[in-house]
Design a protein around this motif. Structure first.
Motif, PDB file in Angstrom:
ATOM      1  N   LYS A  75       0.848  -1.189   0.000  1.00 29.64           N
ATOM      2  CA  LYS A  75       0.000   0.000   0.000  1.00 29.64           C
ATOM      3  C   LYS A  75       0.882   1.238   0.000  1.00 29.64           C
ATOM      4  CE  LYS A  75      -4.285   1.491   2.023  1.00 29.64           C
ATOM      5  NZ  LYS A  75      -5.225   1.351   3.097  1.00 29.64           N
ATOM      6  N   GLU A  76       1.127   1.774  -1.179  1.00 33.67           N
ATOM      7  CA  GLU A  76       1.971   2.949  -1.296  1.00 33.67           C
ATOM      8  C   GLU A  76       1.094   4.196  -1.299  1.00 33.67           C
ATOM      9  OE1 GLU A  76       5.602   4.541  -4.134  1.00 33.67           O
ATOM     10  OE2 GLU A  76       4.832   2.518  -4.354  1.00 33.67           O
ATOM     11  N   THR A  77       1.552   5.214  -0.601  1.00 36.79           N
ATOM     12  CA  THR A  77       0.820   6.476  -0.602  1.00 36.79           C
ATOM     13  C   THR A  77       1.610   7.506  -1.391  1.00 36.79           C
ATOM     14  OG1 THR A  77       1.859   7.121   1.470  1.00 36.79           O
ATOM     15  CG2 THR A  77      -0.285   6.053   1.632  1.00 36.79           C
ATOM     16  N   TYR A  78       0.890   8.357  -2.084  1.00 36.95           N
ATOM     17  CA  TYR A  78       1.513   9.364  -2.930  1.00 36.95           C
ATOM     18  C   TYR A  78       1.192  10.756  -2.399  1.00 36.95           C
ATOM     19  CZ  TYR A  78       1.891   5.367  -6.035  1.00 36.95           C
ATOM     20  OH  TYR A  78       2.181   4.138  -6.556  1.00 36.95           O
ATOM     21  N   SER A  79       2.132  11.647  -2.540  1.00 37.48           N
ATOM     22  CA  SER A  79       1.932  13.013  -2.060  1.00 37.48           C
ATOM     23  C   SER A  79       0.923  13.739  -2.952  1.00 37.48           C
ATOM     24  CB  SER A  79       3.253  13.772  -2.059  1.00 37.48           C
ATOM     25  OG  SER A  79       3.654  14.035  -3.399  1.00 37.48           O
ATOM     26  N   VAL A  80       0.357  14.802  -2.407  1.00 39.93           N
ATOM     27  CA  VAL A  80      -0.590  15.617  -3.160  1.00 39.93           C
ATOM     28  C   VAL A  80       0.114  16.203  -4.383  1.00 39.93           C
ATOM     29  CG1 VAL A  80      -2.052  17.678  -3.076  1.00 39.93           C
ATOM     30  CG2 VAL A  80      -1.941  16.159  -1.102  1.00 39.93           C
ATOM     31  N   GLN A  81       1.353  16.637  -4.204  1.00 39.47           N
ATOM     32  CA  GLN A  81       2.104  17.229  -5.316  1.00 39.47           C
ATOM     33  C   GLN A  81       2.299  16.217  -6.444  1.00 39.47           C
ATOM     34  OE1 GLN A  81       2.969  20.564  -5.618  1.00 39.47           O
ATOM     35  NE2 GLN A  81       3.220  19.827  -7.705  1.00 39.47           N
ATOM     36  N   PHE A  82       2.613  14.975  -6.088  1.00 40.08           N
ATOM     37  CA  PHE A  82       2.787  13.935  -7.094  1.00 40.08           C
ATOM     38  C   PHE A  82       1.483  13.717  -7.870  1.00 40.08           C
ATOM     39  CE2 PHE A  82       2.550   9.468  -8.412  1.00 40.08           C
ATOM     40  CZ  PHE A  82       3.665   9.385  -9.230  1.00 40.08           C
ATOM     41  N   LYS A  83       0.378  13.649  -7.137  1.00 37.28           N
ATOM     42  CA  LYS A  83      -0.924  13.442  -7.783  1.00 37.28           C
ATOM     43  C   LYS A  83      -1.242  14.600  -8.728  1.00 37.28           C
ATOM     44  CE  LYS A  83      -2.720  10.874  -3.823  1.00 37.28           C
ATOM     45  NZ  LYS A  83      -3.689  10.876  -2.713  1.00 37.28           N
ATOM     46  N   LEU A  84      -0.941  15.826  -8.278  1.00 35.56           N
ATOM     47  CA  LEU A  84      -1.173  16.999  -9.129  1.00 35.56           C
ATOM     48  C   LEU A  84      -0.290  16.950 -10.374  1.00 35.56           C
ATOM     49  CD1 LEU A  84      -1.500  19.802  -6.421  1.00 35.56           C
ATOM     50  CD2 LEU A  84      -3.316  18.947  -7.910  1.00 35.56           C
ATOM     51  N   ASP A  85       0.956  16.518 -10.218  1.00 36.20           N
ATOM     52  CA  ASP A  85       1.863  16.384 -11.359  1.00 36.20           C
ATOM     53  C   ASP A  85       1.322  15.380 -12.373  1.00 36.20           C
ATOM     54  OD1 ASP A  85       3.556  18.217 -10.176  1.00 36.20           O
ATOM     55  OD2 ASP A  85       4.992  16.718  -9.449  1.00 36.20           O
ATOM     56  N   VAL A  86       0.822  14.256 -11.879  1.00 35.84           N
ATOM     57  CA  VAL A  86       0.265  13.219 -12.754  1.00 35.84           C
ATOM     58  C   VAL A  86      -0.936  13.776 -13.517  1.00 35.84           C
ATOM     59  CG1 VAL A  86      -0.943  11.000 -12.779  1.00 35.84           C
ATOM     60  CG2 VAL A  86       1.101  11.286 -11.370  1.00 35.84           C
ATOM     61  N   LEU A  87      -1.850  14.435 -12.794  1.00 39.15           N
ATOM     62  CA  LEU A  87      -3.049  14.987 -13.436  1.00 39.15           C
ATOM     63  C   LEU A  87      -2.683  16.093 -14.427  1.00 39.15           C
ATOM     64  CD1 LEU A  87      -5.494  15.071 -10.387  1.00 39.15           C
ATOM     65  CD2 LEU A  87      -5.466  13.435 -12.276  1.00 39.15           C
ATOM     66  N   SER A  88      -1.698  16.897 -14.079  1.00 38.86           N
ATOM     67  CA  SER A  88      -1.251  17.981 -14.952  1.00 38.86           C
ATOM     68  C   SER A  88      -0.648  17.414 -16.241  1.00 38.86           C
ATOM     69  CB  SER A  88      -0.224  18.836 -14.212  1.00 38.86           C
ATOM     70  OG  SER A  88       0.314  19.795 -15.075  1.00 38.86           O
ATOM     71  N   PHE A  89       0.180  16.385 -16.105  1.00 41.39           N
ATOM     72  CA  PHE A  89       0.785  15.740 -17.269  1.00 41.39           C
ATOM     73  C   PHE A  89      -0.291  15.182 -18.189  1.00 41.39           C
ATOM     74  CE2 PHE A  89       2.114  11.807 -19.337  1.00 41.39           C
ATOM     75  CZ  PHE A  89       3.231  12.226 -20.050  1.00 41.39           C
ATOM     76  N   MET A  90      -1.269  14.526 -17.598  1.00 45.15           N
ATOM     77  CA  MET A  90      -2.345  13.906 -18.376  1.00 45.15           C
ATOM     78  C   MET A  90      -3.129  14.968 -19.150  1.00 45.15           C
ATOM     79  SD  MET A  90      -4.887  11.003 -16.954  1.00 45.15           S
ATOM     80  CE  MET A  90      -6.543  11.619 -16.990  1.00 45.15           C
ATOM     81  N   LYS A  91      -3.398  16.082 -18.493  1.00 40.49           N
ATOM     82  CA  LYS A  91      -4.165  17.152 -19.136  1.00 40.49           C
ATOM     83  C   LYS A  91      -3.334  17.827 -20.232  1.00 40.49           C
ATOM     84  CE  LYS A  91      -6.894  21.231 -18.108  1.00 40.49           C
ATOM     85  NZ  LYS A  91      -7.411  22.123 -17.080  1.00 40.49           N
ATOM     86  N   ARG A  92      -2.070  18.090 -19.921  1.00 36.71           N
ATOM     87  CA  ARG A  92      -1.179  18.790 -20.848  1.00 36.71           C
ATOM     88  C   ARG A  92      -0.926  17.986 -22.126  1.00 36.71           C
ATOM     89  NH1 ARG A  92       2.693  19.413 -17.198  1.00 36.71           N
ATOM     90  NH2 ARG A  92       4.036  17.926 -18.229  1.00 36.71           N
ATOM     91  N   THR A  93      -0.701  16.679 -21.949  1.00 38.55           N
ATOM     92  CA  THR A  93      -0.330  15.849 -23.099  1.00 38.55           C
ATOM     93  C   THR A  93      -1.512  15.154 -23.750  1.00 38.55           C
ATOM     94  OG1 THR A  93       0.074  13.926 -21.689  1.00 38.55           O
ATOM     95  CG2 THR A  93       1.952  15.392 -22.122  1.00 38.55           C
ATOM     96  N   GLY A  94      -2.644  15.118 -23.041  1.00 40.97           N
ATOM     97  CA  GLY A  94      -3.808  14.408 -23.577  1.00 40.97           C
ATOM     98  C   GLY A  94      -3.635  12.901 -23.496  1.00 40.97           C
ATOM     99  N   SER A  95      -2.707  12.449 -22.684  1.00 36.87           N
ATOM    100  CA  SER A  95      -2.452  11.001 -22.535  1.00 36.87           C
ATOM    101  C   SER A  95      -3.616  10.317 -21.838  1.00 36.87           C
ATOM    102  CB  SER A  95      -1.189  10.767 -21.700  1.00 36.87           C
ATOM    103  OG  SER A  95      -0.061  11.299 -22.335  1.00 36.87           O
ATOM    104  N   SER A  96      -3.759   9.038 -22.124  1.00 32.83           N
ATOM    105  CA  SER A  96      -4.783   8.241 -21.445  1.00 32.83           C
ATOM    106  C   SER A  96      -4.296   7.913 -20.035  1.00 32.83           C
ATOM    107  CB  SER A  96      -5.024   6.940 -22.212  1.00 32.83           C
ATOM    108  OG  SER A  96      -3.877   6.109 -22.110  1.00 32.83           O
ATOM    109  N   GLU A  97      -5.189   7.389 -19.233  1.00 36.39           N
ATOM    110  CA  GLU A  97      -4.808   7.005 -17.874  1.00 36.39           C
ATOM    111  C   GLU A  97      -3.757   5.905 -17.898  1.00 36.39           C
ATOM    112  OE1 GLU A  97      -8.633   6.080 -16.282  1.00 36.39           O
ATOM    113  OE2 GLU A  97      -9.224   8.192 -16.239  1.00 36.39           O
ATOM    114  N   THR A  98      -3.886   4.974 -18.832  1.00 39.31           N
ATOM    115  CA  THR A  98      -2.921   3.884 -18.945  1.00 39.31           C
ATOM    116  C   THR A  98      -1.542   4.418 -19.331  1.00 39.31           C
ATOM    117  OG1 THR A  98      -4.721   2.432 -19.642  1.00 39.31           O
ATOM    118  CG2 THR A  98      -2.487   1.656 -20.037  1.00 39.31           C
ATOM    119  N   ASP A  99      -1.501   5.297 -20.343  1.00 37.34           N
ATOM    120  CA  ASP A  99      -0.216   5.865 -20.766  1.00 37.34           C
ATOM    121  C   ASP A  99       0.414   6.690 -19.650  1.00 37.34           C
ATOM    122  OD1 ASP A  99      -0.488   4.699 -23.246  1.00 37.34           O
ATOM    123  OD2 ASP A  99      -1.345   6.496 -24.187  1.00 37.34           O
TER     124      ASP A  99
END
Length: 135
Positions: free
Chosen positions: A6-30
């Protein structure tokens, strides 16, 4: 049997992931592959939480709170109830507790002075409470 890591991720990491997804248009899998995440659906839950509650929602722990948290909340609630009681209510409560203590001590003294007599005197009451008719 496999042990869950059970790994926990920081809020900043989660925001980075969501930002990358929005910026690049990548799918959740990618996006999951890009960040080395093994569960792409986790990103979907982060996105939903972010849309519903903003960045603060990403900081909430998942699952059921620990029992220690439950006990703290219960204790805090009890303290809050006591604070809400008026002075008169507090005195009434104290009087009731003192009355109960006196009754208990009287019964204890009577039992200590004559255990058989006390039990015999109260036998009928206890006996009738413990047996119920089965008709």
């Amino acid at each position: 049997m496999r042990k869950k890591n059970k790994e926990t991720y920081s809020v900043q990491f989660k925001l980075d992931v969501l930002s990358f997804m929005k910026r690049t248009g990548s799918s959740e899998t990618d996006t999951a592959l890009q960040f080395g995440l093994t569960n792409p659906s986790m990103i979907a839950s982060w996105k939903k939480a972010f849309l519903e509650g903003g960045p603060e929602a990403l900081d909430r722990p998942k699952g059921r709170p620990s029992m220690s948290d439950f006990n703290k909340n219960k204790r805090n609630k009890k303290v809050a109830e006591e604070k809400e009681m008026t002075y008169e209510q507090k005195l009434e409560r104290e009087n009731e507790l003192l009355r109960l203590e006196v009754e208990y001590l009287k019964k204890l003294r009577a039992f200590q002075m004559d255990p058989e007599g006390y039990l015999e005197k109260h036998k009928q009451r206890y006996h009738s409470n413990s047996k119920k008719s089965s008709n």
